[in-house]
Enzyme design. Structure first.
Site, PDB file in Angstrom:
ATOM      1  CG  LEU A 180      11.540   8.655  -1.930  1.00 16.99           C
ATOM      2  CD1 LEU A 180      12.403   9.383  -1.192  1.00 16.99           C
ATOM      3  CD2 LEU A 180      10.374   8.078  -1.564  1.00 16.99           C
ATOM      4  CG  HIS A 181      15.711  10.552  -8.763  1.00 16.13           C
ATOM      5  ND1 HIS A 181      15.664   9.272  -9.451  1.00 16.13           N
ATOM      6  CD2 HIS A 181      16.591  11.439  -9.373  1.00 16.13           C
ATOM      7  CE1 HIS A 181      16.560   9.661 -10.536  1.00 16.13           C
ATOM      8  NE2 HIS A 181      17.260  10.799 -10.389  1.00 16.13           N
ATOM      9  CB  ALA A 182      19.547   9.182  -7.527  1.00 20.27           C
TER      10      ALA A 182
ATOM     11  N   PRO B  33      18.266  10.658  -2.173  1.00 18.17           N
ATOM     12  CG  PRO B  33      16.834  12.569  -2.520  1.00 18.17           C
ATOM     13  CD  PRO B  33      17.744  11.691  -3.302  1.00 18.17           C
TER      14      PRO B  33
END
Length: 93
Positions: free
Chosen positions: A14-16, A18
């Site tokens: 769950l990074h950038a 997404p």
């Protein structure tokens, strides 16, 4: 309170990108949604529409998270957000 557990499918977690897609989807809902890592107390859950809060969770690929919402439409709202998290938004086509 309605609750759903789901696993992060995006290969970078769950990074950038997404996180941005998920935060936008949560922000467009007519109710407040929180998210937390599985096992974290409900009192420490963060606003699901905040990209910075999402990235601060440190949720990696395969991490289980808990989504919570309350009110009319909570079931449908959480079901739609689960679909976002179960999609690998970093898959190359």
């Amino acid at each position: 309170m309605t609750e759903r557990n789901t696993t992060i499918a995006s290969r970078v977690g769950l990074h950038a990108r997404p996180a941005a897609i998920f935060a936008e989807a949560a922000g467009n809902l007519p109710l407040e949604v929180t998210i937390a890592l599985e096992g974290v107390p409900e009192s420490e859950a963060v606003d699901a529409s905040s990209m910075l809060s999402l990235m601060g969770l440190g949720a990696t690929h395969g991490t289980t998270v808990v989504l919570r919402a309350q009110g009319d439409g909570a079931d449908e709202a959480l079901d739609s957000l689960v679909q976002v998290l179960q999609t690998d938004h970093d898959a190359h086509s």
